[in-house]
Write an enzyme that holds these catalytic residues in place. Structure first.
Site, PDB file in Angstrom:
ATOM      1  N   GLU A 153     -24.200  49.222  46.135  1.00 29.38           N
ATOM      2  CA  GLU A 153     -25.724  49.010  45.483  1.00 29.38           C
ATOM      3  C   GLU A 153     -26.568  48.245  46.781  1.00 29.38           C
ATOM      4  OE1 GLU A 153     -26.233  45.670  42.681  1.00 29.38           O
ATOM      5  OE2 GLU A 153     -27.616  46.832  41.699  1.00 29.38           O
ATOM      6  N   CYS A 162     -32.194  46.873  39.105  1.00 26.14           N
ATOM      7  CA  CYS A 162     -30.543  47.335  38.732  1.00 26.14           C
ATOM      8  C   CYS A 162     -30.600  48.771  38.424  1.00 26.14           C
ATOM      9  CB  CYS A 162     -30.016  46.252  37.691  1.00 26.14           C
ATOM     10  SG  CYS A 162     -31.171  46.216  36.446  1.00 26.14           S
ATOM     11  N   LYS A 175     -29.745  29.017  32.924  1.00 18.80           N
ATOM     12  CA  LYS A 175     -29.465  28.875  34.358  1.00 18.80           C
ATOM     13  C   LYS A 175     -30.296  29.959  35.002  1.00 18.80           C
ATOM     14  CE  LYS A 175     -26.975  29.737  37.805  1.00 18.80           C
ATOM     15  NZ  LYS A 175     -28.042  29.805  38.876  1.00 18.80           N
ATOM     16  N   GLU A 202     -24.624  42.174  32.334  1.00 23.87           N
ATOM     17  CA  GLU A 202     -25.393  43.088  32.852  1.00 23.87           C
ATOM     18  C   GLU A 202     -25.260  43.265  34.233  1.00 23.87           C
ATOM     19  OE1 GLU A 202     -27.307  45.131  30.881  1.00 23.87           O
ATOM     20  OE2 GLU A 202     -26.907  44.057  28.999  1.00 23.87           O
TER      21      GLU A 202
HETATM   22  P1  NAD Z   1     -25.923  37.413  41.839  1.00 25.56           P
HETATM   23  O1  NAD Z   1     -24.712  37.634  41.116  1.00 25.56           O
HETATM   24  O2  NAD Z   1     -26.002  36.969  43.145  1.00 25.56           O
HETATM   25  O3  NAD Z   1     -26.745  35.891  41.119  1.00 25.56           O
HETATM   26  C1  NAD Z   1     -27.014  36.067  39.664  1.00 25.56           C
HETATM   27  C2  NAD Z   1     -26.981  34.823  39.005  1.00 25.56           C
HETATM   28  O4  NAD Z   1     -25.403  34.083  39.249  1.00 25.56           O
HETATM   29  C3  NAD Z   1     -27.801  33.577  39.927  1.00 25.56           C
HETATM   30  O5  NAD Z   1     -28.321  32.797  38.711  1.00 25.56           O
HETATM   31  C4  NAD Z   1     -26.719  32.697  40.735  1.00 25.56           C
HETATM   32  O6  NAD Z   1     -27.255  31.508  40.847  1.00 25.56           O
HETATM   33  C5  NAD Z   1     -25.429  32.916  39.609  1.00 25.56           C
HETATM   34  N1  NAD Z   1     -24.472  32.850  40.443  1.00 25.56           N
HETATM   35  C6  NAD Z   1     -24.084  33.158  41.790  1.00 25.56           C
HETATM   36  N2  NAD Z   1     -22.840  32.948  41.781  1.00 25.56           N
HETATM   37  C7  NAD Z   1     -21.998  32.391  40.666  1.00 25.56           C
HETATM   38  C8  NAD Z   1     -20.645  32.014  40.194  1.00 25.56           C
HETATM   39  N3  NAD Z   1     -19.921  32.237  41.041  1.00 25.56           N
HETATM   40  N4  NAD Z   1     -20.744  31.821  39.054  1.00 25.56           N
HETATM   41  C9  NAD Z   1     -21.579  31.533  38.079  1.00 25.56           C
HETATM   42  N5  NAD Z   1     -22.811  32.027  38.552  1.00 25.56           N
HETATM   43  C10 NAD Z   1     -23.197  32.488  39.846  1.00 25.56           C
HETATM   44  O7  NAD Z   1     -27.201  38.315  41.792  1.00 25.56           O
HETATM   45  P2  NAD Z   1     -28.627  38.333  42.294  1.00 25.56           P
HETATM   46  O8  NAD Z   1     -28.522  38.486  43.862  1.00 25.56           O
HETATM   47  O9  NAD Z   1     -29.457  37.192  41.601  1.00 25.56           O
HETATM   48  O10 NAD Z   1     -29.193  39.510  41.466  1.00 25.56           O
HETATM   49  C11 NAD Z   1     -29.002  40.900  41.866  1.00 25.56           C
HETATM   50  C12 NAD Z   1     -28.203  41.667  40.987  1.00 25.56           C
HETATM   51  O11 NAD Z   1     -28.307  41.306  39.794  1.00 25.56           O
HETATM   52  C13 NAD Z   1     -27.810  43.075  41.519  1.00 25.56           C
HETATM   53  O12 NAD Z   1     -26.664  43.473  41.572  1.00 25.56           O
HETATM   54  C14 NAD Z   1     -28.581  43.373  40.266  1.00 25.56           C
HETATM   55  O13 NAD Z   1     -28.249  45.112  40.010  1.00 25.56           O
HETATM   56  C15 NAD Z   1     -28.127  42.880  39.240  1.00 25.56           C
HETATM   57  N6  NAD Z   1     -29.125  42.780  37.902  1.00 25.56           N
HETATM   58  C16 NAD Z   1     -28.529  43.458  36.683  1.00 25.56           C
HETATM   59  C17 NAD Z   1     -29.792  43.899  35.797  1.00 25.56           C
HETATM   60  C18 NAD Z   1     -28.930  44.613  34.677  1.00 25.56           C
HETATM   61  O14 NAD Z   1     -29.479  44.620  33.469  1.00 25.56           O
HETATM   62  N7  NAD Z   1     -27.884  45.301  34.749  1.00 25.56           N
HETATM   63  C19 NAD Z   1     -30.689  43.253  35.887  1.00 25.56           C
HETATM   64  C20 NAD Z   1     -31.219  42.719  36.920  1.00 25.56           C
HETATM   65  C21 NAD Z   1     -30.360  42.527  37.870  1.00 25.56           C
END
Ligand code: NAD
Length: 491
Positions: A385, A285, A177, A251
């Site tokens: 963040e 991130c 997804k 992650e």
């Molecule tokens: P997010 O947590 O809002 O969403 C990430 C994914 O989770 C999306 O596909 C979203 O649709 C899904 N999602 C949302 N709510 C959910 C739920 N309740 N249950 C299951 N899935 C759900 O994050 P974002 O805004 O898409 O991305 C930004 C974040 O990602 C930042 O915190 C960033 O640090 C992190 N990130 C981490 C890494 C790493 O390698 N550690 C890499 C890239 C981004």
């Protein structure tokens, strides 16, 4: 036409018929409409993956050589479609085109790396003789089973590659997804999977939001869930994954320190600090969002950094500016609210701090590169963040103080130190509680090296050999070389 889910080897509409409009964050134009899947779509995909792994077994039982061959075919297709994939990521995410091209090259190399790695020796043979007669023990690496995978929007194709390449190389079946904010290049990647003939059910794509993600985390027919995204959502994934104690990889977010000593190469430290915080609009991130600098160098450093930040070109990613728009209005509003909070908390705004709204900028989500000086450890802009082009400056007088400030965070994803004193560089980097670190550099990432966080930045590692092992179970096999003897049990 609405872009559809890919389940059991077929492109299918979302059961509810719901759709999501995908917006270009530079212009506000609608780029495409994609299926908005729900729990039911996720369940159908999970059952297809389950059948593929446990019944038809075509992918799981294929040889490592055969799987590597398919991964190399995927690489060839990524290479062939490089320009189109990069264009999709820039249109969808907003990032400068040359950065998107770099992402596609990294994704290509990621598939190539795991195609090679899967054919390398794995496991071990152990001397075991503890009163059981002649026994021989070895380990076998096996695929975990049905893997649910969830990604964010900041590196759309690359985050997909980091998860899909090792999972399929290992022989798993996957339900994937992507983020509903930037799914287009991942849909194109699944078109490639279809073209190279991945067996039905081995790779499934369900487009949609949290409903789909939650189902993947909770469903007891999913053997493993890997998630990249925010720490808050990651915590929910972990709870849901307890349903069947599924294997988990997280992650998550970061708030990473970039420590600069006064003896560092000055211009080098400036350029890396710029890359650390402003690359990909700061939507990284591992971004070096907290600059922690020796007091004696601070004024000179901040002046030069602001000069460089003010000179950055901002614009539509297709025109290759230094910085593109943020992904969405929601993300822009979040970044702007942190900027307001920083001012209220008493940090000194050195440059940026606002949205661009004139002319061509009026329909997009452009925020100027922003530097806050005179920050303290209690401020929200230092603790939380922001995920945008905003950096905070704190100062230290001693090495111990630098380390203490750096580690004063719930996160532990990344960090860097800049100094020309080699021993100090090694001392400081060893003290940083983070999974990804650099000395005299910031942000380079390699398919060969493990990626992941300490503390609330996650669990497990992606990339490198560790990234493959995450998608494998390790089986211990003990062989009695003298079948007639029962050793110690005889007593
Ligand atoms: P997010 O947590 O809002 O969403 C990430 C994914 O989770 C999306 O596909 C979203 O649709 C899904 N999602 C949302 N709510 C959910 C739920 N309740 N249950 C299951 N899935 C759900 O994050 P974002 O805004 O898409 O991305 C930004 C974040 O990602 C930042 O915190 C960033 O640090 C992190 N990130 C981490 C890494 C790493 O390698 N550690 C890499 C890239 C981004």
């Amino acid at each position: 036409m609405i872009k559809r889910n890919y389940i059991d080897g077929k492109w299918v509409a979302a059961k509810s018929g719901a759709k999501i409009s995908i917006e270009n964050p530079a212009t506000g134009e609608i780029l495409a409409e994609v299926a908005d899947g729900n729990q039911e779509d996720a369940q159908t995909a999970i059952q297809a993956a389950k059948k593929s792994f446990y019944e038809t077994r075509e992918w799981r039982d294929s040889s490592a050589q055969d799987r590597a061959d398919v991964l190399y075919q995927i690489c060839a297709k990524i290479d062939e479609k490089r320009a189109e994939l990069a264009r999709l990521d820039t249109l969808d995410n907003g990032k400068p085109l040359r950065e998107a091209e770099g992402d596609i090259d990294d994704a290509y190399h990621c598939f190539q790396y795991y195609a090679g790695l899967i054919k390398k020796p794995a496991g071990g043979v152990y001397e075991v003789n503890d009163g059981f007669g002649k026994m021989h023990s070895y380990t076998l690496h096996e695929p975990v089973g049905v893997c649910g995978q969830i990604t964010p929007w900041n590196y759309p194709l690359l985050m997909s590659a980091w998860k899909l390449a090792p999972a399929i190389a290992a022989g798993n079946s996957v339900v994937f997804k992507p983020s509903p904010e930037a799914p287009l290049s991942t849909i194109a990647l699944f078109e490639i999977f279809d073209e190279v003939g991945m067996p039905p059910g081995s790779v499934n794509l369900v487009l949609g939001g949290s409903d789909v993600g939650h189902e993947l985390a909770e469903n007891i027919d999913v053997d493993m869930i890997t998630f990249t995204g925010s720490t808050k959502v990651g915590q929910g994934i972990m709870k849901a994954a307890a349903s069947n104690v599924k294997k988990i990889g997280l992650e998550l977010g970061g708030k990473s320190p970039n420590i600069i000593f006064s003896d560092a190469d000055f211009e080098g430290a400036i350029e890396w600090a710029m890359i650390g915080i402003f690359f990909n609009q700061g939507e990284v991130c591992s971004a070096g969002s907290r600059i922690i600098i020796e007091e004696s160098l601070k004024d000179k450093f901040v002046e030069r950094l602001a000069e460089r930040a003010n000179a950055m070109t901002i614009g539509n990613g297709m025109d290759n500016p230094d910085i593109g728009p943020l992904i969405s209005k929601r993300q822009m509003d979040k970044v702007l609210s942190y900027i307001s909070k920083g001012k209220e908390e008493g940090a000194k705004l050195v440059c940026g701090g606002e949205r661009l709204t004139e002319g061509e900028y009026s329909k997009g989500y452009f925020v100027k590169p922003t530097i806050f000086d005179e920050c303290t450890a209690e401020m929200a802009i230092v603790r939380e963040e922001i995920f945008g082009p905003v950096v905070t400056i704190q100062t230290f007088k001693t090495e111990e103080e630098a380390v203490a400030l750096a580690n004063d965070s719930i996160y532990g994803l990344a960090g860097a130190v800049f100094t020309s004193d080699g021993a100090r560089a090694l001392r400081v980097i060893k003290e940083i509680r983070a999974g990804i670190t650099w000395i005299n550099a910031y942000n380079p990432t390699f398919n060969e090296a493990p990626w992941g966080g300490y503390k609330m930045s996650g669990i497990g590692r992606e990339l490198g050999t560790y990234g493959l092992e995450e998608y494998q179970e390790v089986k211990q096999i003990n062989i009695n070389l003298e079948p007639g003897t029962i050793g110690w049990y005889e007593n």
